[in-house]
Write a protein that holds these residues in place. Structure first.
Motif, PDB file in Angstrom:
ATOM      1  N   GLU A 106       0.806  -1.218   0.000  1.00  0.00           N
ATOM      2  CA  GLU A 106       0.000   0.000   0.000  1.00  0.00           C
ATOM      3  C   GLU A 106       0.840   1.269   0.000  1.00  0.00           C
ATOM      4  OE1 GLU A 106      -2.693  -0.315   3.253  1.00  0.00           O
ATOM      5  OE2 GLU A 106      -3.464  -2.234   2.575  1.00  0.00           O
ATOM      6  N   ALA A 107       2.151   1.128  -0.037  1.00  0.00           N
ATOM      7  CA  ALA A 107       3.032   2.291  -0.029  1.00  0.00           C
ATOM      8  C   ALA A 107       2.867   3.080  -1.320  1.00  0.00           C
ATOM      9  CB  ALA A 107       4.481   1.838   0.135  1.00  0.00           C
ATOM     10  N   PRO A 108       2.918   4.411  -1.235  1.00  0.00           N
ATOM     11  CA  PRO A 108       2.765   5.216  -2.448  1.00  0.00           C
ATOM     12  C   PRO A 108       3.957   5.071  -3.382  1.00  0.00           C
ATOM     13  CG  PRO A 108       3.266   6.613  -0.568  1.00  0.00           C
ATOM     14  CD  PRO A 108       3.078   5.231  -0.036  1.00  0.00           C
ATOM     15  N   VAL A 109       3.683   4.955  -4.677  1.00  0.00           N
ATOM     16  CA  VAL A 109       4.738   4.899  -5.686  1.00  0.00           C
ATOM     17  C   VAL A 109       5.288   6.314  -5.848  1.00  0.00           C
ATOM     18  CG1 VAL A 109       5.277   4.464  -8.108  1.00  0.00           C
ATOM     19  CG2 VAL A 109       3.744   2.927  -6.873  1.00  0.00           C
ATOM     20  N   LEU A 110       6.613   6.439  -5.714  1.00  0.00           N
ATOM     21  CA  LEU A 110       7.258   7.746  -5.773  1.00  0.00           C
ATOM     22  C   LEU A 110       7.822   8.059  -7.146  1.00  0.00           C
ATOM     23  CD1 LEU A 110       9.176   7.495  -2.394  1.00  0.00           C
ATOM     24  CD2 LEU A 110       7.007   8.661  -2.840  1.00  0.00           C
ATOM     25  N   VAL A 111       8.487   7.084  -7.758  1.00  0.00           N
ATOM     26  CA  VAL A 111       9.063   7.264  -9.084  1.00  0.00           C
ATOM     27  C   VAL A 111       8.892   5.973  -9.874  1.00  0.00           C
ATOM     28  CG1 VAL A 111      10.743   9.042  -8.468  1.00  0.00           C
ATOM     29  CG2 VAL A 111      11.373   6.650  -8.286  1.00  0.00           C
ATOM     30  N   ALA A 112       8.872   6.098 -11.198  1.00  0.00           N
ATOM     31  CA  ALA A 112       8.725   4.928 -12.063  1.00  0.00           C
ATOM     32  C   ALA A 112       9.477   5.185 -13.360  1.00  0.00           C
ATOM     33  CB  ALA A 112       7.254   4.653 -12.355  1.00  0.00           C
ATOM     34  N   ALA A 113       9.860   4.084 -14.028  1.00  0.00           N
ATOM     35  CA  ALA A 113      10.530   4.180 -15.331  1.00  0.00           C
ATOM     36  C   ALA A 113      10.109   3.003 -16.186  1.00  0.00           C
ATOM     37  CB  ALA A 113      12.045   4.187 -15.154  1.00  0.00           C
ATOM     38  N   ARG A 114       9.907   3.262 -17.469  1.00  0.00           N
ATOM     39  CA  ARG A 114       9.546   2.224 -18.433  1.00  0.00           C
ATOM     40  C   ARG A 114      10.781   1.902 -19.257  1.00  0.00           C
ATOM     41  NH1 ARG A 114       8.238   2.220 -23.798  1.00  0.00           N
ATOM     42  NH2 ARG A 114       8.451   4.462 -23.909  1.00  0.00           N
ATOM     43  N   SER A 115      10.985   0.615 -19.512  1.00  0.00           N
ATOM     44  CA  SER A 115      12.095   0.217 -20.374  1.00  0.00           C
ATOM     45  C   SER A 115      11.820   0.682 -21.801  1.00  0.00           C
ATOM     46  CB  SER A 115      12.294  -1.295 -20.325  1.00  0.00           C
ATOM     47  OG  SER A 115      11.143  -1.970 -20.800  1.00  0.00           O
ATOM     48  N   GLY A 116      12.867   0.739 -22.617  1.00  0.00           N
ATOM     49  CA  GLY A 116      12.756   1.247 -23.982  1.00  0.00           C
ATOM     50  C   GLY A 116      11.714   0.543 -24.822  1.00  0.00           C
ATOM     51  N   GLY A 117      11.597  -0.772 -24.681  1.00  0.00           N
ATOM     52  CA  GLY A 117      10.615  -1.530 -25.442  1.00  0.00           C
ATOM     53  C   GLY A 117       9.241  -1.582 -24.792  1.00  0.00           C
ATOM     54  N   GLY A 118       9.137  -1.066 -23.574  1.00  0.00           N
ATOM     55  CA  GLY A 118       7.857  -1.022 -22.881  1.00  0.00           C
ATOM     56  C   GLY A 118       7.468  -2.303 -22.168  1.00  0.00           C
ATOM     57  N   ALA A 119       8.327  -3.311 -22.174  1.00  0.00           N
ATOM     58  CA  ALA A 119       7.983  -4.582 -21.543  1.00  0.00           C
ATOM     59  C   ALA A 119       8.208  -4.587 -20.038  1.00  0.00           C
ATOM     60  CB  ALA A 119       8.776  -5.728 -22.165  1.00  0.00           C
ATOM     61  N   LEU A 120       9.023  -3.657 -19.534  1.00  0.00           N
ATOM     62  CA  LEU A 120       9.332  -3.625 -18.107  1.00  0.00           C
ATOM     63  C   LEU A 120       8.990  -2.265 -17.518  1.00  0.00           C
ATOM     64  CD1 LEU A 120      12.843  -5.317 -18.183  1.00  0.00           C
ATOM     65  CD2 LEU A 120      10.662  -6.377 -17.549  1.00  0.00           C
ATOM     66  N   LEU A 121       8.540  -2.290 -16.270  1.00  0.00           N
ATOM     67  CA  LEU A 121       8.259  -1.074 -15.523  1.00  0.00           C
ATOM     68  C   LEU A 121       8.961  -1.200 -14.180  1.00  0.00           C
ATOM     69  CD1 LEU A 121       6.658   1.608 -15.234  1.00  0.00           C
ATOM     70  CD2 LEU A 121       4.803   0.235 -14.247  1.00  0.00           C
ATOM     71  N   ALA A 122       9.815  -0.246 -13.869  1.00  0.00           N
ATOM     72  CA  ALA A 122      10.482  -0.202 -12.567  1.00  0.00           C
ATOM     73  C   ALA A 122       9.762   0.835 -11.717  1.00  0.00           C
ATOM     74  CB  ALA A 122      11.943   0.166 -12.725  1.00  0.00           C
ATOM     75  N   MET A 123       9.534   0.510 -10.448  1.00  0.00           N
ATOM     76  CA  MET A 123       8.838   1.420  -9.550  1.00  0.00           C
ATOM     77  C   MET A 123       9.524   1.442  -8.204  1.00  0.00           C
ATOM     78  SD  MET A 123       5.003   0.061 -10.346  1.00  0.00           S
ATOM     79  CE  MET A 123       5.586  -1.622 -10.187  1.00  0.00           C
ATOM     80  N   ALA A 124       9.493   2.593  -7.550  1.00  0.00           N
ATOM     81  CA  ALA A 124       9.989   2.721  -6.185  1.00  0.00           C
ATOM     82  C   ALA A 124       8.861   3.272  -5.334  1.00  0.00           C
ATOM     83  CB  ALA A 124      11.196   3.639  -6.126  1.00  0.00           C
ATOM     84  N   ALA A 125       8.634   2.625  -4.201  1.00  0.00           N
ATOM     85  CA  ALA A 125       7.599   3.056  -3.274  1.00  0.00           C
ATOM     86  C   ALA A 125       8.232   3.344  -1.924  1.00  0.00           C
ATOM     87  CB  ALA A 125       6.527   1.980  -3.129  1.00  0.00           C
ATOM     88  N   ASP A 126       7.637   4.239  -1.197  1.00  0.00           N
ATOM     89  CA  ASP A 126       8.143   4.609   0.116  1.00  0.00           C
ATOM     90  C   ASP A 126       7.732   3.566   1.145  1.00  0.00           C
ATOM     91  OD1 ASP A 126       8.984   5.776   2.420  1.00  0.00           O
ATOM     92  OD2 ASP A 126       7.905   7.653   2.126  1.00  0.00           O
ATOM     93  N   ALA A 127       8.630   2.618   1.410  1.00  0.00           N
ATOM     94  CA  ALA A 127       8.361   1.555   2.375  1.00  0.00           C
ATOM     95  C   ALA A 127       8.457   2.056   3.799  1.00  0.00           C
ATOM     96  CB  ALA A 127       9.329   0.394   2.177  1.00  0.00           C
ATOM     97  N   GLY A 128       9.101   3.187   3.997  1.00  0.00           N
ATOM     98  CA  GLY A 128       9.258   3.727   5.340  1.00  0.00           C
ATOM     99  C   GLY A 128       7.936   4.014   6.013  1.00  0.00           C
TER     100      GLY A 128
END
Length: 102
Positions: free
Chosen positions: A7-29
């Motif tokens: 349930e932590a809010p997503v702070l930043v995200a990035a999509r790979s060049g081909g769009g197959a991958l999504l990286a996300m960082a959430a505030d676990a604190g």
């Protein structure tokens, strides 16, 4: 993405060049009372988390990005630029190779 990051809010995200991958960082604190964020990698085509990036020891990422070749995830923190090489077979390049290597 709650199955990946809770349930932590997503702070930043990035999509790979081909769009197959999504990286996300959430505030676990906020959720786990830890002073770092959780990183997650999401396969958008198969709706699975194929690998879990290491990270979080440096605080909360300010930005995420994939390399030109789509085989490396970079995370920018306040005082650290972290590089995480994706496991073999997960690379998702979207642009022609820009590295100059033949």
């Amino acid at each position: 993405f709650s199955a990946v990051l809770g349930e932590a809010p997503v702070l930043v995200a990035a999509r790979s060049g081909g769009g197959a991958l999504l990286a996300m960082a959430a505030d676990a604190g906020r959720r786990h009372r830890q002073p770092h964020a959780s990183l997650a990698l999401w396969d958008t085509q198969r709706a699975v988390t194929p690998a879990q990036p290491l990270g979080g020891a440096w605080g909360t990422p300010k930005a995420l990005t994939f390399s030109w070749r789509g085989d490396t995830l970079w995370a920018l923190y306040d005082q650290v630029l972290a590089r995480w090489r994706l496991p073999d077979g997960l690379a998702d390049p979207g642009a022609p190779d820009q590295s100059g290597d033949s």
